[in-house]
Design an enzyme around this catalytic site. Sequence first.
Site, PDB file in Angstrom:
ATOM      1  N   ASN A 279       0.844  -1.193   0.000  1.00  0.00           N
ATOM      2  CA  ASN A 279       0.000   0.000   0.000  1.00  0.00           C
ATOM      3  C   ASN A 279       0.879   1.242   0.000  1.00  0.00           C
ATOM      4  O   ASN A 279       1.635   1.443   0.939  1.00  0.00           O
ATOM      5  CB  ASN A 279      -0.894  -0.026   1.253  1.00  0.00           C
ATOM      6  CG  ASN A 279      -1.713   1.253   1.411  1.00  0.00           C
ATOM      7  OD1 ASN A 279      -1.549   2.222   0.668  1.00  0.00           O
ATOM      8  ND2 ASN A 279      -2.590   1.269   2.400  1.00  0.00           N
ATOM      9  N   ASP A 306       9.452   2.855   3.433  1.00  0.00           N
ATOM     10  CA  ASP A 306       8.176   2.263   3.872  1.00  0.00           C
ATOM     11  C   ASP A 306       8.398   0.814   4.323  1.00  0.00           C
ATOM     12  O   ASP A 306       7.555  -0.068   4.090  1.00  0.00           O
ATOM     13  CB  ASP A 306       7.101   2.354   2.786  1.00  0.00           C
ATOM     14  CG  ASP A 306       5.693   2.117   3.342  1.00  0.00           C
ATOM     15  OD1 ASP A 306       5.544   1.999   4.581  1.00  0.00           O
ATOM     16  OD2 ASP A 306       4.747   2.033   2.536  1.00  0.00           O
TER      17      ASP A 306
HETATM   18 ZN   LIG Z   1       1.615   4.736   4.094  1.00  0.00          ZN
END
Ligand SMILES: [Zn+2]
Length: 431
Positions: A279, A306
């Site tokens: 995501n 991330d």
């Molecule tokens: Zn995020």
Amino acid sequence: MSGPWFIRGAQVLGAGEPADLVVSDGVIADAGAGLAVPAGAQLVDASGLIALPGLVDLHTHLREPGREDAETVESGTLAAALGGYTAVFAMPNTEPAADTAGVVEQVWRLGAAAGYVDVVPVGAVTVGRRGETLAELGAMADSAAAVRVFSDDGDCVSDPLLMRRALEYVKAFDGVVAQHAQDPRLTEHAQMNEGALSGTLGLAGWPAVAEEAIIARDVLLAAHVGSRLHVCHVSTAGSVELIRWAKSKGWQVTAEVTPHHLLLTDQLVSSYDPAYKVNPPLRSETDVFALREGLADGTIDAVATDHAPHPVEDKDCEWSAAAFGMLGLQTALPAVQEAMVETGLLDWTGIADRLSVRPARIGRLLGHGRPLEAGAPANIVLYDPAASWVVDPAALASKSRNTPFAGRRLPGSVVATFLGGRPTVLDGKAA
Ligand SMILES: [Zn+2]
């Protein structure tokens, strides 16, 4: 191992004649060609290696407190050091969420105790990251953790009035709101990039407009209130265009892209391997090229990992049930070398800028992202761009195994990392 250290013959920023670096009392005491070795110094042979300022990750999930089965501050920051990082911003979607001075100070202390990198907590924008009421942003800014970056990452601050209030509030302490741009209604049940392939595979599509609509709204809000906006993990060509437009207006907008969005496309989803579920989702080849171009021309300021560890039981299941997210810290620099350096889009000065200088500046982290010259804090990575390795998930320092690069050969390897004058990594291993 407290030094002094003598780093012999490194190519600083990958250009020019090899130089020596003397590291003493936490700083670079001297830098230049043919320096004398100080008495008692320990030697690091850096011939053939590139020296860069220690990398800074604006977007790391360390999972502690609450999900220590996936990652701990200690395991995640060791992975970071092995990846060449000297500072990471720890995202607040922990259990409990990092939405108070108490929780951000706890994470900050755990980072200092581990000692692998500087851990800088990101504070939640809203209480419990529920998107209903603003968290105590000022108390987190004033805490020992001195929070400057705020995000509900994992979720979007979708309420425009709350987003406006957050942008207004952080101006008081030169903070920035880092937005996870994802319209929740447009992405209900979404499983992969919306396109021809999502239809073929029968997986619910995640349209580019769900990201772009939020970015368009937020750059206008940031301009309206005169505040700083940072856009997390940009994934579409349209997002790059919007950010380029916002910057052309002189608005205070910055953005990041992940290594996986620079290298991988949604075509991998046809394997139904949840290692590729993330995501925002992997996008098309057109998007990948636009992201590379945006990073090369500076529209996108930074590469952020991330890094999102998940235990095997949350990843090794059918696609729809699997968690979103990928490991990133130990593969980031090699992945970016492949996507940006080997394609001729960025040189090593550009890599240092996008992976250290600019992320440190966005997060207002003064001791990182500095030129490797006398007087600067000794936050350094030594990197061998000519090496290559095959990614073995079991050999990674993370407690989780969900790398999208398992079995893939990546270029380059981190040989040593220095944090505040002390080696955290030597010979590619924890020091
Ligand atoms: Zn995020």
